[in-house]
Design an enzyme around this catalytic site. Structure first.
Site, PDB file in Angstrom:
ATOM      1  N   CYS A   1      92.934  36.318   2.069  1.00 37.47           N
ATOM      2  CA  CYS A   1      92.366  37.305   1.953  1.00 37.47           C
ATOM      3  C   CYS A   1      92.125  37.986   3.281  1.00 37.47           C
ATOM      4  CB  CYS A   1      92.277  38.782   1.098  1.00 37.47           C
ATOM      5  SG  CYS A   1      91.229  40.032   0.891  1.00 37.47           S
TER       6      CYS A   1
ATOM      7  N   HIS B   1      88.139  38.969   1.611  1.00 32.54           N
ATOM      8  CA  HIS B   1      87.657  38.557   0.522  1.00 32.54           C
ATOM      9  C   HIS B   1      87.464  36.827   1.198  1.00 32.54           C
ATOM     10  CE1 HIS B   1      88.337  42.057  -1.347  1.00 32.54           C
ATOM     11  NE2 HIS B   1      87.151  41.946  -1.830  1.00 32.54           N
TER      12      HIS B   1
ATOM     13  N   CYS C   1      90.864  43.059  -3.950  1.00 37.59           N
ATOM     14  CA  CYS C   1      91.777  44.231  -3.460  1.00 37.59           C
ATOM     15  C   CYS C   1      92.194  44.789  -4.187  1.00 37.59           C
ATOM     16  CB  CYS C   1      92.451  43.720  -2.002  1.00 37.59           C
ATOM     17  SG  CYS C   1      91.661  43.039  -0.654  1.00 37.59           S
TER      18      CYS C   1
ATOM     19  N   LYS D   1      77.405  40.367   6.124  1.00 40.36           N
ATOM     20  CA  LYS D   1      77.766  40.880   5.512  1.00 40.36           C
ATOM     21  C   LYS D   1      77.320  40.624   4.247  1.00 40.36           C
ATOM     22  CE  LYS D   1      82.265  42.216   3.848  1.00 40.36           C
ATOM     23  NZ  LYS D   1      83.656  41.875   3.758  1.00 40.36           N
TER      24      LYS D   1
ATOM     25  N   CYS E   1      95.748  39.974  -3.355  1.00 42.15           N
ATOM     26  CA  CYS E   1      94.308  39.360  -4.017  1.00 42.15           C
ATOM     27  C   CYS E   1      93.956  40.977  -4.853  1.00 42.15           C
ATOM     28  CB  CYS E   1      93.669  39.657  -2.343  1.00 42.15           C
ATOM     29  SG  CYS E   1      91.942  40.108  -2.450  1.00 42.15           S
TER      30      CYS E   1
ATOM     31  N   LYS F   1      77.012  39.127  -2.876  1.00 39.82           N
ATOM     32  CA  LYS F   1      76.413  38.707  -3.669  1.00 39.82           C
ATOM     33  C   LYS F   1      75.900  37.441  -3.769  1.00 39.82           C
ATOM     34  CE  LYS F   1      77.116  40.830  -8.230  1.00 39.82           C
ATOM     35  NZ  LYS F   1      78.652  40.424  -9.469  1.00 39.82           N
TER      36      LYS F   1
ATOM     37  N   HIS G   1      75.069  49.508  -4.824  1.00 42.84           N
ATOM     38  CA  HIS G   1      73.838  48.894  -3.648  1.00 42.84           C
ATOM     39  C   HIS G   1      73.896  49.912  -2.794  1.00 42.84           C
ATOM     40  CE1 HIS G   1      77.191  48.345  -1.643  1.00 42.84           C
ATOM     41  NE2 HIS G   1      77.951  47.366  -2.092  1.00 42.84           N
TER      42      HIS G   1
ATOM     43  N   HIS H   1      76.705  52.341  -1.256  1.00 46.29           N
ATOM     44  CA  HIS H   1      78.069  53.286  -2.302  1.00 46.29           C
ATOM     45  C   HIS H   1      76.472  54.257  -2.393  1.00 46.29           C
ATOM     46  CE1 HIS H   1      78.840  49.310  -4.782  1.00 46.29           C
ATOM     47  NE2 HIS H   1      79.606  49.886  -4.439  1.00 46.29           N
TER      48      HIS H   1
HETATM   49  N1  MSP Z   1      87.484  51.856  -6.098  1.00 43.96           N
HETATM   50  C1  MSP Z   1      87.676  51.923  -4.880  1.00 43.96           C
HETATM   51  C2  MSP Z   1      88.116  53.355  -4.565  1.00 43.96           C
HETATM   52  C3  MSP Z   1      88.745  54.183  -5.148  1.00 43.96           C
HETATM   53  S1  MSP Z   1      88.985  56.021  -4.495  1.00 43.96           S
HETATM   54  C4  MSP Z   1      90.506  56.501  -4.761  1.00 43.96           C
HETATM   55  C5  MSP Z   1      86.271  51.032  -3.935  1.00 43.96           C
HETATM   56  N2  MSP Z   1      85.648  51.148  -4.818  1.00 43.96           N
HETATM   57  S2  MSP Z   1      84.071  49.902  -4.200  1.00 43.96           S
HETATM   58  O1  MSP Z   1      83.221  50.153  -5.344  1.00 43.96           O
HETATM   59  O2  MSP Z   1      84.566  48.747  -3.564  1.00 43.96           O
HETATM   60  O3  MSP Z   1      83.835  51.205  -2.739  1.00 43.96           O
HETATM   61  C6  MSP Z   1      83.945  50.877  -2.573  1.00 43.96           C
HETATM   62  C7  MSP Z   1      83.201  52.133  -1.008  1.00 43.96           C
HETATM   63  O4  MSP Z   1      81.752  51.100  -1.522  1.00 43.96           O
HETATM   64  C8  MSP Z   1      83.758  52.122   0.831  1.00 43.96           C
HETATM   65  O5  MSP Z   1      84.888  52.528   0.787  1.00 43.96           O
HETATM   66  C9  MSP Z   1      81.878  53.037   0.562  1.00 43.96           C
HETATM   67  O6  MSP Z   1      82.594  54.055   0.453  1.00 43.96           O
HETATM   68  C10 MSP Z   1      81.314  52.582   0.016  1.00 43.96           C
HETATM   69  N3  MSP Z   1      80.695  50.332   0.538  1.00 43.96           N
HETATM   70  C11 MSP Z   1      80.625  49.320  -0.457  1.00 43.96           C
HETATM   71  N4  MSP Z   1      79.645  48.695   0.302  1.00 43.96           N
HETATM   72  C12 MSP Z   1      80.085  49.086   1.807  1.00 43.96           C
HETATM   73  C13 MSP Z   1      78.843  48.820   2.682  1.00 43.96           C
HETATM   74  N5  MSP Z   1      78.475  47.825   2.500  1.00 43.96           N
HETATM   75  N6  MSP Z   1      78.420  49.971   3.353  1.00 43.96           N
HETATM   76  C14 MSP Z   1      79.091  51.203   3.451  1.00 43.96           C
HETATM   77  N7  MSP Z   1      79.553  51.426   2.604  1.00 43.96           N
HETATM   78  C15 MSP Z   1      79.764  50.468   1.374  1.00 43.96           C
HETATM   79  O7  MSP Z   1      87.077  50.617  -3.472  1.00 43.96           O
END
Ligand code: MSP
Length: 633
Positions: A144, A147, A130, A296, A127, A299, A19, A22
């Site tokens: 948590c 979440h 997390c 926020k 959790c 889904k 999304h 990412h």
């Molecule tokens: N797999 C772990 C990270 C391991 S790194 C060694 C993880 N994955 S995640 O799919 O949840 O990705 C988290 C990251 O996605 C956030 O730190 C950020 O980079 C990005 N984002 C996910 N949602 C976001 C927003 N709503 N806004 C901005 N960035 C966000 O955690």
């Protein structure tokens, strides 16, 4: 010798599709890698997917497939998305890759051998979202905090990493390296975690409960805990332990993450590295969260914004530009389609798009499709060239501070200088006078050179537009235009063929009803703050319109004689909105100290203030009748 630059994104979980959150982190990493590459650095950009653990195993089970098949599918979604967003990562890592599995096992064995991994018993609140245990006091009303769900109570014998042993070292390291974790608010947050005694980290899971992980090298009955596996990707990706890239890039590693995963990156990871005898990364760069319409993204709320939907609807560079311009790195930002459209129309269609089409149209009209040879340089030209160099210096500082939105503001400042240079040098008047042919050539040359500089400035942010713009100027290889070419003005070769302009950013039209709704809801995009002293430089005055007539041959320009305490002539583009007889006698507001400018041959000594409405321009009006010449405060 070349300097090196290494940037990483988090590796994303494969339990959900990509999304805009990412996309944002990955686009920022791409901008940084492109900028440093264009500044002469050797760069390496790593991203990938995080595929082990309860969370993925659960998602696969729900989808009715085995975890690897499930991970393959979502990992491919990420991998194929990035090129579609013009993201050029050097390597895409998956935690299920064999080389990664080997590196994780090597590190585990190393830390086990030094005595920093031990077997123990644990019970606590876990959790799954997390993938970590929570202390009682970290929970909010038993839930948590991320979440809002009740963690599972788990009682297990497991392996632990002796993280507590590195607490004092880490505090001292963060204190001695003030920008190790940045911006400062996140450094403070990490130090706040460290004010409490650090507990040892549970790093395993018994295979009786979870098999989807990497088997411990010293106990076949256990797999690693997700973070101990995932964080290590940053060194696998550059070829730890012996790879050339590891020696080159690890010492300059820049991690990019959002605030959600500060603790694993700011606390677990440096202590893991220390225990394994590896030097810490250089910086942890933490940004805020994208919310959607102030909520926020989730889904369950059904408000997840998919990057490709926006790209398809509005174009890739509009999407990249919006994300980079609207988020202040470190703070949260709210996405709305209305603010997106507003931003793109104002900055890309108006400011940048208009500049490009005006300059290209004039150059093609007056100079037969080739960059003209400039003549003698005037003071105005020198000031213009100096603005480009000043912008370069500002952009460099912004990159060091990761203030990408400010870098864009500085670049747009230069775009507005270029637009002013057109107004002030009036190429259309010069074109009428044969004796001014040389001056016209110099003015148009400078404007084309400004377009070249703008193309270089925007190349890290919106590379596709930069490439198209350079092609218009007869430059087919963007790689020849690095940031060093901005040091001296005049790199654009005279004689280069100019291409006919295609509209790079057509204005996004929103239907009228939609627009009204939009205007109410959209977050206004204000100009950068100025000091009060700067505001005071603007002399705003009340004026009475004494006479008005259309400028000959113009349907839009009204020439007005006004009383502003003295008599003056001003020209304004209001002819379509007001008839001359309608405007005579009105009290208006005028910027009295704006440099005079000539519009269709008539000198204008001031500019009136007006605003847009759905039915055209409207003048500012007064509730009580003021005196002509009165100051407006
Ligand atoms: N797999 C772990 C990270 C391991 S790194 C060694 C993880 N994955 S995640 O799919 O949840 O990705 C988290 C990251 O996605 C956030 O730190 C950020 O980079 C990005 N984002 C996910 N949602 C976001 C927003 N709503 N806004 C901005 N960035 C966000 O955690």
């Amino acid at each position: 010798m070349k300097k090196n630059y290494y940037v990483t994104t988090p590796i994303y979980y494969v339990n959900a599709s990509p999304h805009i959150g990412h996309a944002y982190t990955t686009i920022v990493a791409d901008v940084l890698a492109r900028y440093y590459h264009l500044s002469g650095f050797r760069t390496f950009f790593l991203t990938g997917t995080d595929e082990h653990g309860d969370k993925i195993a659960e998602a696969a089970q729900q989808a009715g497939v085995d975890p690897k098949t499930y991970a393959d599918g979502i990992s491919a979604q990420f991998r194929t998305l990035w090129p579609e967003l013009s993201i050029k990562n050097d390597y895409f890592i998956r935690t299920t890759d064999e080389n990664h599995v080997q590196v994780v096992r090597t590190i585990l064995q190393k830390v086990y051998d030094t005595g920093d991994i031990y077997f123990g018993h644990y019970e606590g609140h876990y959790c799954v979202g997390c993938e970590r245990f929570y202390m009682e006091k970290e929970l909010v009303d038993g839930l948590c905090p991320d979440h809002q769900c009740e963690p599972e109570f788990r009682k297990e014998s497991n392996y632990f990493f002796r993280m507590s042993r590195y607490q004092d070292w880490l505090i001292q390291y963060i204190q001695e390296h003030p920008d190790f974790i940045r911006p400062e608010r996140y450094r403070n947050e990490a130090l706040a975690f460290l004010r409490e005694p650090l507990e040892d980290l549970c790093i395993s899971r018994p295979k009786t409960r979870l098999t989807w992980g990497i088997t411990l090298p010293f106990d076949d009955n256990y797999v690693t805990y997700v973070w101990f596996d995932a964080l290590i990707n940053y060194i696998t990706g550059v070829g730890y332990p012996d790879g050339e890239n590891f020696r080159t890039f690890w010492p300059v590693a820049e991690h990019l993450i959002a605030k959600d995963i500060l603790k694993p990156h700011g606390i677990y990871w440096p202590t893991m590295l220390k225990a394994a005898g590896i030097e810490p990364y250089r910086h942890l760069n933490v940004h805020g969260y994208w919310n959607v319409d102030q909520s926020k993204m989730s889904k369950s709320l059904g408000n997840v914004v998919k990057p490709l939907d926006l790209k398809d609807k509005y174009g890739l560079d509009a999407f990249r530009y919006f994300l980079l311009r609207d988020m202040v790195f470190g703070l949260d930002s709210s996405f709305s389609e209305e603010s997106f459209v507003q931003r793109v129309n104002a900055d890309l269609a108006n400011d940048l798009g208009n500049l490009i089409s005006r300059v290209m149209a004039m150059a093609l009209k007056y100079f037969d499709g080739a960059v003209p040879q400039p003549g003698a340089t005037s003071d105005a030209d020198q000031v213009f060239a100096a603005t480009a160099r000043r912008t370069l210096a500002e952009v460099e500082v912004c990159f060091q501070e990761l203030a990408l939105h400010k870098a864009l503001m500085a670049i747009w400042g230069f775009i507005s200088t270029a637009n002013k240079f057109i107004v002030e040098s009036e190429p259309w008047t010069l074109a009428k006078d044969h004796e001014q042919k040389d001056r016209l050539a110099t003015v148009i040359y400078n404007l084309l050179e400004a377009l070249r500089c703008i193309a270089v400035f925007i190349a890290p942010f919106i590379p596709d537009t930069a490439k198209k713009l350079l092609a218009h100027l007869g430059i087919d290889d963007p790689e020849t235009q690095d940031f060093s070419t901005l040091q001296d003005w005049g790199r654009l070769p005279p004689g280069n063929p100019l291409k006919k302009i295609e509209a790079l950013f057509p204005r996004i039209e929103v239907k009228k009803e939609e627009k009204m709704e939009t205007q109410e809801k959209a977050a206004p995009s204000f100009k950068p703050e100025i000091a009060y002293e700067d505001f005071e430089k603007i002399d705003l005055r009340v004026a009475r319109v004494l006479e008005a007539e259309l400028v000959p041959k113009s349907s839009k320009l009204l020439k007005m004689k006004i009383d502003i305490g003295e008599e003056r002539v001003i020209v304004a583009g209001m002819g379509k909105d007001y008839k001359p007889e309608e405007i005579v006698g009105k009290m208006i507001v005028v910027v009295a100290n704006l440099k005079p400018t000539k519009l269709m041959g008539v000198e204008s000594r001031g500019m009136l203030l007006a605003t847009d409405t759905a039915d055209g321009l409207t003048l500012l009006s007064f509730d009580r009748v003021p005196e002509a010449g009165a100051k407006v405060r």
